[in-house]
Design a protein around this motif. Structure first.
Motif, PDB file in Angstrom:
ATOM      1  N   MET A  19       0.834  -1.217   0.000  1.00 59.31           N
ATOM      2  CA  MET A  19       0.000   0.000   0.000  1.00 59.31           C
ATOM      3  C   MET A  19       0.857   1.250   0.000  1.00 59.31           C
ATOM      4  O   MET A  19       1.877   1.332   0.681  1.00 59.31           O
ATOM      5  CB  MET A  19      -0.862   0.001   1.272  1.00 59.31           C
ATOM      6  N   VAL A  20       0.421   2.218  -0.737  1.00 60.32           N
ATOM      7  CA  VAL A  20       1.117   3.499  -0.760  1.00 60.32           C
ATOM      8  C   VAL A  20       0.643   4.307   0.451  1.00 60.32           C
ATOM      9  O   VAL A  20      -0.555   4.414   0.713  1.00 60.32           O
ATOM     10  CB  VAL A  20       0.779   4.264  -2.058  1.00 60.32           C
ATOM     11  N   SER A  21       1.592   4.856   1.197  1.00 63.69           N
ATOM     12  CA  SER A  21       1.207   5.614   2.395  1.00 63.69           C
ATOM     13  C   SER A  21       0.607   6.961   1.992  1.00 63.69           C
ATOM     14  O   SER A  21       0.749   7.432   0.868  1.00 63.69           O
ATOM     15  CB  SER A  21       2.420   5.833   3.289  1.00 63.69           C
ATOM     16  N   ARG A  22      -0.071   7.585   2.976  1.00 63.83           N
ATOM     17  CA  ARG A  22      -0.727   8.860   2.727  1.00 63.83           C
ATOM     18  C   ARG A  22       0.267   9.921   2.261  1.00 63.83           C
ATOM     19  O   ARG A  22       0.024  10.683   1.337  1.00 63.83           O
ATOM     20  CB  ARG A  22      -1.366   9.329   4.047  1.00 63.83           C
ATOM     21  N   ARG A  23       1.439   9.897   2.949  1.00 62.42           N
ATOM     22  CA  ARG A  23       2.420  10.931   2.639  1.00 62.42           C
ATOM     23  C   ARG A  23       2.939  10.765   1.211  1.00 62.42           C
ATOM     24  O   ARG A  23       3.090  11.727   0.459  1.00 62.42           O
ATOM     25  CB  ARG A  23       3.564  10.866   3.649  1.00 62.42           C
ATOM     26  N   THR A  24       3.226   9.522   0.847  1.00 60.10           N
ATOM     27  CA  THR A  24       3.715   9.270  -0.508  1.00 60.10           C
ATOM     28  C   THR A  24       2.694   9.749  -1.530  1.00 60.10           C
ATOM     29  O   THR A  24       3.045  10.347  -2.558  1.00 60.10           O
ATOM     30  CB  THR A  24       3.951   7.764  -0.721  1.00 60.10           C
ATOM     31  N   LYS A  25       1.422   9.477  -1.212  1.00 56.01           N
ATOM     32  CA  LYS A  25       0.372   9.916  -2.124  1.00 56.01           C
ATOM     33  C   LYS A  25       0.415  11.422  -2.327  1.00 56.01           C
ATOM     34  O   LYS A  25       0.338  11.923  -3.450  1.00 56.01           O
ATOM     35  CB  LYS A  25      -0.994   9.526  -1.549  1.00 56.01           C
ATOM     36  N   TRP A  26       0.559  12.149  -1.219  1.00 56.33           N
ATOM     37  CA  TRP A  26       0.625  13.605  -1.292  1.00 56.33           C
ATOM     38  C   TRP A  26       1.815  14.059  -2.126  1.00 56.33           C
ATOM     39  O   TRP A  26       1.700  14.908  -2.998  1.00 56.33           O
ATOM     40  CB  TRP A  26       0.711  14.209   0.107  1.00 56.33           C
ATOM     41  N   LEU A  27       2.984  13.436  -1.837  1.00 59.32           N
ATOM     42  CA  LEU A  27       4.196  13.823  -2.568  1.00 59.32           C
ATOM     43  C   LEU A  27       4.015  13.588  -4.059  1.00 59.32           C
ATOM     44  O   LEU A  27       4.329  14.452  -4.888  1.00 59.32           O
ATOM     45  CB  LEU A  27       5.386  13.019  -2.055  1.00 59.32           C
ATOM     46  N   LEU A  28       3.484  12.410  -4.371  1.00 52.60           N
ATOM     47  CA  LEU A  28       3.283  12.095  -5.784  1.00 52.60           C
ATOM     48  C   LEU A  28       2.290  13.067  -6.414  1.00 52.60           C
ATOM     49  O   LEU A  28       2.459  13.503  -7.554  1.00 52.60           O
ATOM     50  CB  LEU A  28       2.778  10.658  -5.941  1.00 52.60           C
ATOM     51  N   GLY A  29       1.248  13.408  -5.622  1.00 53.68           N
ATOM     52  CA  GLY A  29       0.247  14.346  -6.114  1.00 53.68           C
ATOM     53  C   GLY A  29       0.863  15.698  -6.441  1.00 53.68           C
ATOM     54  O   GLY A  29       0.632  16.268  -7.510  1.00 53.68           O
ATOM     55  N   ILE A  30       1.691  16.197  -5.516  1.00 55.21           N
ATOM     56  CA  ILE A  30       2.335  17.497  -5.736  1.00 55.21           C
ATOM     57  C   ILE A  30       3.247  17.436  -6.966  1.00 55.21           C
ATOM     58  O   ILE A  30       3.252  18.312  -7.827  1.00 55.21           O
ATOM     59  CB  ILE A  30       3.142  17.906  -4.492  1.00 55.21           C
ATOM     60  N   PHE A  31       3.991  16.330  -7.031  1.00 50.26           N
ATOM     61  CA  PHE A  31       4.909  16.154  -8.152  1.00 50.26           C
ATOM     62  C   PHE A  31       4.142  16.196  -9.476  1.00 50.26           C
ATOM     63  O   PHE A  31       4.513  16.900 -10.419  1.00 50.26           O
ATOM     64  CB  PHE A  31       5.624  14.814  -8.001  1.00 50.26           C
ATOM     65  N   PHE A  32       3.041  15.468  -9.495  1.00 48.90           N
ATOM     66  CA  PHE A  32       2.244  15.412 -10.714  1.00 48.90           C
ATOM     67  C   PHE A  32       1.661  16.789 -11.051  1.00 48.90           C
ATOM     68  O   PHE A  32       1.661  17.218 -12.207  1.00 48.90           O
ATOM     69  CB  PHE A  32       1.111  14.396 -10.560  1.00 48.90           C
ATOM     70  N   GLY A  33       1.195  17.506  -9.991  1.00 45.93           N
ATOM     71  CA  GLY A  33       0.650  18.845 -10.198  1.00 45.93           C
ATOM     72  C   GLY A  33       1.677  19.773 -10.822  1.00 45.93           C
ATOM     73  O   GLY A  33       1.398  20.473 -11.806  1.00 45.93           O
ATOM     74  N   LEU A  34       2.897  19.732 -10.284  1.00 42.05           N
ATOM     75  CA  LEU A  34       3.962  20.582 -10.817  1.00 42.05           C
ATOM     76  C   LEU A  34       4.252  20.237 -12.269  1.00 42.05           C
ATOM     77  O   LEU A  34       4.418  21.115 -13.126  1.00 42.05           O
ATOM     78  CB  LEU A  34       5.237  20.405  -9.985  1.00 42.05           C
ATOM     79  N   PHE A  35       4.307  18.944 -12.516  1.00 44.84           N
ATOM     80  CA  PHE A  35       4.595  18.482 -13.870  1.00 44.84           C
ATOM     81  C   PHE A  35       3.556  19.041 -14.853  1.00 44.84           C
ATOM     82  O   PHE A  35       3.896  19.609 -15.888  1.00 44.84           O
ATOM     83  CB  PHE A  35       4.582  16.949 -13.886  1.00 44.84           C
ATOM     84  N   THR A  36       2.303  18.895 -14.473  1.00 39.59           N
ATOM     85  CA  THR A  36       1.223  19.373 -15.337  1.00 39.59           C
ATOM     86  C   THR A  36       1.312  20.884 -15.536  1.00 39.59           C
ATOM     87  O   THR A  36       1.144  21.394 -16.640  1.00 39.59           O
ATOM     88  CB  THR A  36      -0.142  19.040 -14.720  1.00 39.59           C
ATOM     89  N   LEU A  37       1.623  21.582 -14.427  1.00 42.78           N
ATOM     90  CA  LEU A  37       1.706  23.033 -14.489  1.00 42.78           C
ATOM     91  C   LEU A  37       2.774  23.470 -15.489  1.00 42.78           C
ATOM     92  O   LEU A  37       2.542  24.308 -16.355  1.00 42.78           O
ATOM     93  CB  LEU A  37       2.023  23.585 -13.100  1.00 42.78           C
ATOM     94  N   PHE A  38       3.939  22.828 -15.374  1.00 46.46           N
ATOM     95  CA  PHE A  38       5.023  23.227 -16.269  1.00 46.46           C
ATOM     96  C   PHE A  38       4.753  22.817 -17.713  1.00 46.46           C
ATOM     97  O   PHE A  38       5.193  23.463 -18.654  1.00 46.46           O
ATOM     98  CB  PHE A  38       6.352  22.628 -15.790  1.00 46.46           C
ATOM     99  N   LEU A  39       4.044  21.692 -17.861  1.00 42.30           N
ATOM    100  CA  LEU A  39       3.788  21.212 -19.205  1.00 42.30           C
ATOM    101  C   LEU A  39       2.703  22.039 -19.889  1.00 42.30           C
ATOM    102  O   LEU A  39       2.887  22.515 -21.014  1.00 42.30           O
ATOM    103  CB  LEU A  39       3.373  19.731 -19.155  1.00 42.30           C
ATOM    104  N   TYR A  40       1.583  22.213 -19.184  1.00 44.86           N
ATOM    105  CA  TYR A  40       0.441  22.835 -19.850  1.00 44.86           C
ATOM    106  C   TYR A  40       0.250  24.304 -19.482  1.00 44.86           C
ATOM    107  O   TYR A  40      -0.453  25.030 -20.182  1.00 44.86           O
ATOM    108  CB  TYR A  40      -0.850  22.057 -19.548  1.00 44.86           C
ATOM    109  N   GLY A  41       0.872  24.739 -18.373  1.00 44.65           N
ATOM    110  CA  GLY A  41       0.740  26.132 -17.946  1.00 44.65           C
ATOM    111  C   GLY A  41       1.060  27.124 -19.049  1.00 44.65           C
ATOM    112  O   GLY A  41       0.232  27.982 -19.403  1.00 44.65           O
TER     113      GLY A  41
END
Ligand SMILES: Nc1ncnc2c1ncn2[C@@H]1O[C@H](COP(=O)(O)OP(=O)(O)OP(=O)(O)O)[C@@H](O)[C@H]1O
Ligand SMILES: [Mg+2]
Lengths: 292, 380
Positions: free
Chosen positions: A1-23
């Protein structure tokens, strides 16, 4: 299972990625939809209007349209040459030959050299030997050299998965080498060749650094955009132009995905497990049953 | 053909007696064929063989023994490093596969994935310059022959492996080759289908009268299909003979072991008298017809089905012994007994009717024995 914290980190990482890609694209798209009094920065004014899209067809922007035409022609030529060379190289590398290892890395080397240095080097060289730089000479050359490793890697992957027994079977049934290539090899690997060509097209379509100093008097679209953006005041048609070229690239990617999906379906679709007995001559079945 | 092992112990280079040969160049000849790959791998060594026209020959041997390489050299996909291959008096060395009157059914079939069944089958005819109408008619006939009439427009991926196999076969048949080469033709089929295809293929070959050369590592398949079996090991021919020859009279230790269901006793000759020698194995002692000096290292074999099994507690000193019954394997028409003689495996086959009686002895000792006539000497 992925822990809550890992989920958050991955979420932030993905958000940044999307921002830089599509922003950047999003910002550009919004600004391109401004009204006639729109400016080069936020806040956007006079949304939503197609003004800056129709502006692209104004007389004053003939240069942009010319550059687009040049880019399309040049990219098509690069695509064709890349497809042809990648195919030939892929065929050649199916067997080991003397120096094949060195040649392999030699071809990939252009992936690692900084583009602007290539441009500078070639412009110096052509000045030294007294040859003019030009779109269909030097610019074409650097773009092909840039696109080739990508196409080559595509074809290497294709031939790694390729089952050469079909070719042997063709030769066995009386086909010459050329006929085998035309009737068997090419039809099986053509999506790869198409992909290599498309790589050539997109890379040439977007190429700036390598072409920068060796294009001669003519402008390609990226060079023209650069010229415009370096001017003191930016007008929002740059954004509408940017949006259109980006959309064009998306279309290319979509085409490629459709083609490769179609060929993959061809390759992967499971064999129909038809009832064996139905296809068997009855006598043979009876004989088999009796013989066992 | 003499089946008594020759006393000089050269295992390889078994040249077969031609079956129905006209003595001249008719049929396929392999003379002193070697294939040495770059790097020194000797894949095929000194193969001498004659295959008569219309014969069904099966190459049998373990993985890596050189079967495929031999077949590829016959088909022209590889060239001998040394030696000649000829068909009906015509040397094939250096002739391209396209020009050879033999065609191959490749391992995994190698159908053209982008062409439908009809186009696959018609390909060879197209290459011979036969017009579209004529070649499609012939291709249809060939497809009908293997019972795939309704599937002419399917792509290979839309066929089961058994159907693909038949397409591969008709693609080859339609070109009317003098010989058809098949590399592990049943490798991709499930067992039931294999059994059916054996019958089908053999019937087809008999009808067409074409030479079939078939490669496999399955003994049962070879025994059931072949006119003649060519056993290979380590690049060399070990024995060439009819299925009965190989089953009854394996020539050497390798063939006896590879064909299965044989027991081998290996050791020195301890007694030699009146044309009978006694071989002392590790635990068993066997007497067998032959003439060898005392002290010579040799081997003998007894077929599992020739072994008699009794539950009496007494065993003779020669051609008999006590063995533990580990497992009685019921095979429907017979029972295969997995025995061991103090750790040495030993096989016997008895009639199915004795299953209940014998099975009661699982885990206990029984007595095995065999007749003098059932043992035979092997080359080492
Ligand atoms: N192109 C090649 N280069 C070098 N060695 C090879 C080549 N082809 C085959 N060999 C070697 O030659 C030997 C015989 O190979 P071959 O393919 O004839 O075996 P086989 O009897 O068909 O085995 P299998 O039952 O596994 O198919 C093997 O040791 C193999 O590694
Ligand atoms: Mg093989």
């Amino acid at each position: 299972m992925v822990s809550r914290r890992t989920k958050w980190l991955l979420g932030i990482f993905f958000g940044l990625f999307t921002l830089f890609l599509y922003g950047p694209m999003l910002a550009m798209a919004v600004l391109s939809l401004q009204g006639p009094f729109g400016s080069q920065t936020f806040p956007a004014r006079g949304l939503v209007s197609g003004h800056w899209y129709s502006e692209l067809f104004a007389d004053s922007l003939q240069g942009v349209r010319d550059a687009t035409g040049v880019s399309i022609r040049l990219s098509l030529i690069v695509a064709a040459i890349t497809a042809l060379l990648s195919m030939s190289l892929g065929m050649a590398f199916r067997r080991r030959f003397r120096g094949s290892g060195i040649l392999f890395y030699g071809i990939l080397l252009s992936l690692m050299t900084p583009g602007i240095l290539i441009s500078l080097g070639l412009s110096l060289l052509s000045y030294y030997v007294g040859l003019d730089t030009g779109i269909y000479t030097t610019a074409l050359g650097v773009q092909v050299v840039w696109a080739l490793p990508f196409g080559f890697l595509v074809m290497t992957a294709v031939f790694n998965r390729y089952d050469a027994r079909a070719e042997e079977a063709a030769r066995d049934l009386g086909a010459s080498s050329i006929v085998t290539f035309r009737e068997v090899t090419l039809p099986i690997v053509w999506t790869g060749v198409f992909g290599a060509g498309l790589f050539g097209f997109t890379l040439a379509w977007n190429e700036f650094e390598r072409t920068f100093l060796v294009a001669g008097p003519t402008q390609t679209l990226p060079l023209e955009i650069f010229r415009i953006t370096s001017a003191s005041v930016l007008r929002p048609y740059v954004y509408s132009l940017g949006v259109l070229t980006t959309l064009f690239s998306f279309v290319l990617i979509a085409v490629f995905m459709l083609v490769s999906r179609a060929s993959q379906r061809r390759a992967e679709s499971a064999a129909v497990k038809a009832d064996e007995a139905a296809a068997l001559p009855d006598a043979a079945v009876a004989a088999a049953a009796a013989g066992d | 053909m003499s089946t008594t092992p020759a006393s000089q112990a050269t295992a390889g280079a078994a040249s077969a007696a031609p079956v129905g040969s006209s003595g001249g160049g008719s049929g396929l000849h392999l003379d002193g064929v070697y294939r040495v790959f770059p790097g020194g791998v000797v894949a095929v060594e000194d193969v001498n063989l004659h295959i008569a026209n219309g014969e069904y020959v099966v190459f049998l041997g373990p993985s890596g023994c050189g079967k495929t390489t031999t077949l590829r050299m016959i088909g022209g996909h590889d060239e001998p490093s040394q030696g000649t291959i000829s068909l009906d008096g015509e040397i094939l060395n250096g002739v391209t596969p396209a020009k050879r009157p033999v065609t191959t059914v490749f391992q995994h079939f190698a159908l053209f994935p982008h062409r439908n069944v009809l186009q696959n089958v018609a390909f060879g005819l197209k290459m011979r310059g036969i017009g579209k109408v004529e070649r499609e008619k012939q291709a249809r006939d060939a497809i009908d022959l293997v019972g795939l009439g309704q599937m002419a427009n399917r792509k290979p991926r839309e066929l089961s492996s058994g159907q693909q196999q038949r397409v591969a076969l008709s693609r080859v048949l339609v070109t009317r080759p003098k010989a058809i080469l098949l590399d592990e033709p049943f490798g991709d089929l499930d067992r039931l289908l294999q059994l059916r295809m054996r019958v089908e293929l053999r019937a087809l070959q008999r009808d067409l009268g074409i030479t079939f050369i078939h490669v496999t590592h399955n003994q049962e398949e070879a025994l059931s299909m072949a006119d003649r079996i060519v056993v290979m090991d380590d690049g060399r021919l070990q024995q060439v003979g009819t299925p009965t020859d190989l089953a009854r009279h394996p020539k050497n230790v390798f063939v006896a072991k590879f064909m299965g269901d044989n027991n081998t006793i290996r050791g020195p000759v301890v007694e030699s008298r009146d044309g009978v020698v006694t071989v002392q194995g590790k635990l068993l002692r066997g007497a067998v017809r032959g003439d060898l000096p005392v002290g010579q290292e040799t081997a003998m074999t007894i077929r599992a089905s020739a072994v008699q099994v009794s539950t009496s507690p007494e065993a003779a000193a020669v051609n008999a012994g006590r063995a533990r019954l580990n497992f009685a394997e019921y095979l429907g028409d017979s029972v295969k007994l997995h025995l061991d003689v103090q750790g040495e495996p030993f096989l016997a086959k008895v009639d199915e009717a004795r299953y209940a009686e014998i099975r009661a002895f699982e885990g206990q000792d029984v007595t095995v024995s065999w007749n003098l006539e059932d043992g035979q000497l092997l080359e080492l």
